[in-house]
Scaffold this active site. Structure first.
Site, PDB file in Angstrom:
ATOM      1  N   ARG A 220       0.792  -0.955   0.352  1.00 50.44           N
ATOM      2  CA  ARG A 220      -0.093  -0.069  -0.104  1.00 50.44           C
ATOM      3  C   ARG A 220       0.753   1.448  -0.058  1.00 50.44           C
ATOM      4  NH1 ARG A 220      -2.197   3.078   5.045  1.00 50.44           N
ATOM      5  NH2 ARG A 220      -3.500   4.564   3.753  1.00 50.44           N
TER       6      ARG A 220
ATOM      7  N   HIS B  50      -2.788  11.024   0.806  1.00 49.45           N
ATOM      8  CA  HIS B  50      -2.187  10.429   2.090  1.00 49.45           C
ATOM      9  C   HIS B  50      -1.192  12.310   3.037  1.00 49.45           C
ATOM     10  CE1 HIS B  50      -0.725   7.236   4.960  1.00 49.45           C
ATOM     11  NE2 HIS B  50      -0.542   8.234   5.285  1.00 49.45           N
TER      12      HIS B  50
ATOM     13  N   GLU C 252      -7.048   8.111   6.682  1.00 47.55           N
ATOM     14  CA  GLU C 252      -7.289   9.034   8.572  1.00 47.55           C
ATOM     15  C   GLU C 252      -7.700  10.508   8.154  1.00 47.55           C
ATOM     16  OE1 GLU C 252      -3.648   8.408  10.226  1.00 47.55           O
ATOM     17  OE2 GLU C 252      -3.639   6.233  10.723  1.00 47.55           O
TER      18      GLU C 252
ATOM     19  N   ASN D 227      -6.248   1.817  10.450  1.00 48.53           N
ATOM     20  CA  ASN D 227      -5.278   2.082  10.811  1.00 48.53           C
ATOM     21  C   ASN D 227      -5.341   1.999  12.395  1.00 48.53           C
ATOM     22  OD1 ASN D 227      -4.812   2.315   8.009  1.00 48.53           O
ATOM     23  ND2 ASN D 227      -4.754   4.814   8.855  1.00 48.53           N
TER      24      ASN D 227
ATOM     25  N   TYR E 144      -3.259   0.586  15.787  1.00 51.93           N
ATOM     26  CA  TYR E 144      -1.959   1.191  16.837  1.00 51.93           C
ATOM     27  C   TYR E 144      -2.212   0.677  17.875  1.00 51.93           C
ATOM     28  CZ  TYR E 144       0.103   2.820  12.041  1.00 51.93           C
ATOM     29  OH  TYR E 144       0.491   3.158  11.103  1.00 51.93           O
TER      30      TYR E 144
ATOM     31  N   GLU F 221      -3.103  -0.441   8.112  1.00 54.47           N
ATOM     32  CA  GLU F 221      -2.196   0.059   8.863  1.00 54.47           C
ATOM     33  C   GLU F 221      -2.181  -0.948  10.640  1.00 54.47           C
ATOM     34  OE1 GLU F 221      -0.883   4.164   9.275  1.00 54.47           O
ATOM     35  OE2 GLU F 221      -1.388   4.606   7.406  1.00 54.47           O
TER      36      GLU F 221
HETATM   37  C1  BGP Z   1      -1.172   6.949  11.102  1.00 53.78           C
HETATM   38  C2  BGP Z   1      -0.901   7.429   9.649  1.00 53.78           C
HETATM   39  C3  BGP Z   1       0.659   7.297   9.177  1.00 53.78           C
HETATM   40  C4  BGP Z   1       1.798   6.618  10.281  1.00 53.78           C
HETATM   41  C5  BGP Z   1       1.622   6.763  11.451  1.00 53.78           C
HETATM   42  C6  BGP Z   1       2.027   6.085  12.731  1.00 53.78           C
HETATM   43  O1  BGP Z   1      -1.209   7.589  11.685  1.00 53.78           O
HETATM   44  O2  BGP Z   1      -1.396   7.204   8.635  1.00 53.78           O
HETATM   45  O3  BGP Z   1       0.817   8.579   7.586  1.00 53.78           O
HETATM   46  O4  BGP Z   1       2.500   8.213  10.632  1.00 53.78           O
HETATM   47  O5  BGP Z   1       0.478   6.303  11.335  1.00 53.78           O
HETATM   48  O6  BGP Z   1       2.280   7.475  12.937  1.00 53.78           O
HETATM   49  P1  BGP Z   1       3.297   8.730  13.851  1.00 53.78           P
HETATM   50  O7  BGP Z   1       4.732   8.111  12.612  1.00 53.78           O
HETATM   51  O8  BGP Z   1       3.023   8.975  14.534  1.00 53.78           O
HETATM   52  O9  BGP Z   1       3.714   7.156  14.480  1.00 53.78           O
END
Ligand code: BGP
Length: 478
Positions: free
Chosen positions: A80, A124, A170, A299, A301, A379
């Site tokens: 991607r 993006h 996002e 996405n 995290y 992500e």
């Molecule tokens: C998401 C974004 C990415 C990437 C990722 C990690 O929000 O889509 O582009 O940056 O987060 O975040 P960071 O780089 O702030 O740790």
């Protein structure tokens, strides 16, 4: 939940990895590319960690063949990446820069040469600066037409080879950082303007999806949403309501619009009372309903834990951790609605992000049950310091993170969720928007830092080989 045998990953599951143009390409002013708002924003001292920028980034623009060869060696099924709008249209609209199209054509062909499926993100965050200057970018309805025209250029050029398209990456993040926190361009801090811009972005997203359908292009399209699921800190009634606020405020406020074409009622009522609700024209709802996605891009995290927050409580003005000094994040929230608190059951990264694979399962289940859509995980990954020693990087923490999250996906599949694929963030190390080059996510280490580009040499981390096995065994090695 009762113990159950895990359902295997489907044989066409897309084991992938991801990046974004500004974070990897570099070549910020080459071959006819116009300036983006990020090219501009980073020039102002103090906006990013150690004033890092993506002028060179990891030089993917010139080294994409080397990077794709590494993807092929790993066995990646999908990659991607995003397209830089101002590389295609230097002024955001009007004349096409052929060299921009050439670059992405070559990249797509190179991927296909190794049977790696290209997943293309249309936007993006690197808005052409020309459109920011002309009409304030996302704050003007003019962007709906321009964004749609740009997307159609991409559909016409690449849809013979691209099966999965991501419309906006996002939206919740670029809008909140851009118009509430002021930490991304255009660095505005105004809630009324934020909700107006967000509504226009919703319309632009729907318009592009509608154009994709009307054009009869093959393939699937959907937005990528940054879903941070929330849990109440305990069962105190006030904390339960605070968590309901958070769920509406941070998740349903976007995903309900994508899928149902309407905002969650309670949240909209709250914004109306505060005098900051967006202007919704009668025709807007029709457009939103005509531009609904084929899949939800996810996405993921981390999760957050929520408690009540009095009217004079904490806001989002506190310090955030962009330095990797663990424990420096200050409490944040929306006064009167909710605040985020620590979860005693979860470990955190050096950037204070919780590590919670179960949260990924929660996201997948909620999206599936509430929206009845397949999910493409666009992500997921661990941002950490990595050390290069004798040409090796022993990133066991990343392996543990990815391993536990892959298992959570398999549990969700077993729960009944349709998951199309999994793109880790990221393939190579790259620029983290606000955290410089020291917060690394890749399977491939890129030897550069904030002070020097060095030789940008690539090294395979231990996680590179770990994922290679996962892909080879279609997840059975997990
Ligand atoms: C998401 C974004 C990415 C990437 C990722 C990690 O929000 O889509 O582009 O940056 O987060 O975040 P960071 O780089 O702030 O740790």
């Amino acid at each position: 939940m009762f113990h159950q045998k895990l359902v295997p990953f489907s044989k066409n599951f897309l084991w992938g990895s991801a990046s974004a143009a500004y974070q990897v390409e570099g070549a910020w002013n080459e071959d006819g590319k116009g300036l983006s708002v990020w090219d501009n924003f980073v020039q102002k001292p103090g906006t990013t960690f150690k004033n890092s920028n993506g002028n060179v980034a990891v030089d993917h623009y010139h080294r994409f063949k080397e990077d794709v060869a590494l993807m092929a060696e790993q066995g990646l099924k999908a990659y991607r990446f995003s397209i830089s709008w101002s590389r295609i249209l230097p002024n955001g609209k009007g004349t096409i820069n052929q060299k921009g199209l050439d670059f992405y054509n070559e990249l797509i062909d190179e991927l296909l040469k190794y049977d790696i499926e290209p997943i293309v993100t249309i936007y993006h965050w690197d808005l052409p600066q020309a459109l920011q200057d002309e009409y304030n970018g996302w704050e003007s309805r003019e962007i709906i037409e321009d964004f749609t025209a740009y997307a159609k250029i991409l559909f016409d050029a690449f849809s013979d080879r691209v099966r999965h398209w991501v419309s906006l990456n996002e939206q919740n993040v670029f809008i909140m950082h851009g118009y509430m926190l002021g930490s991304h361009p255009p660095a505005v801090q105004n809630l009324k303007r934020m909700y107006e811009a967000n509504h226009i972005a919703n319309l632009a997203n729907a318009s592009v999806i509608k154009a994709f359908r009307e054009g009869g292009y093959p393939g699937k399209i959907g937005p990528s949403f940054a879903y941070t699921p929330s849990y109440p800190v305990d069962c105190h009634p006030e904390n339960i309501i605070a968590n309901e606020n958070m769920a509406d405020y941070s998740a349903h406020f976007w995903m309900d619009v994508y899928v149902y074409g309407r905002y969650p009622k309670v949240m909209l009522t709250t914004l109306e009372k505060m005098g900051i609700a967006p202007t919704i024209l009668p025709t807007d709802t029709d457009l939103l309903k005509q531009g609904t996605p084929d899949f939800m891009g996810l996405n993921y995290y981390q999760s957050v834990t929520i408690a009540s927050n009095p009217l004079d409580g904490v806001s989002f003005s506190g310090k955030a951790n962009y330095s990797g000094e663990k424990g420096t994040t200050q409490e944040a929230g929306m006064p009167g609605l909710f605040k985020m608190v620590s979860n005693p059951y979860l470990e955190k990264t050096n950037w204070d992000w919780t590590i919670d694979p179960n949260g990924l399962r929660v996201c997948l289940r909620r999206i599936s049950s509430r929206y009845n859509l397949p999910v493409l995980i666009t992500e997921n990954g661990l941002g950490e310091f990595d050390t290069l020693e004798d040409g090796k990087i022993h990133d066991n923490e990343r392996i543990n993170y990815l391993h536990s999250h892959c298992l959570a996906i398999q549990e969700a599949i077993t729960d009944g969720v349709e998951v199309i694929g999994y793109c880790t963030w990221s393939f190579t190390d790259l620029l983290s928007w606000l955290n410089g080059y020291q917060k690394r996510y890749g399977f491939v280490y890129v030897d550069r830092d904030e002070n020097s580009e060095k030789e940008l040499k690539r090294y395979k981390k231990d996680s590179f080989y770990w994922y290679q096995q996962v892909i080879k065994s279609n997840g059975q090695s997990l």
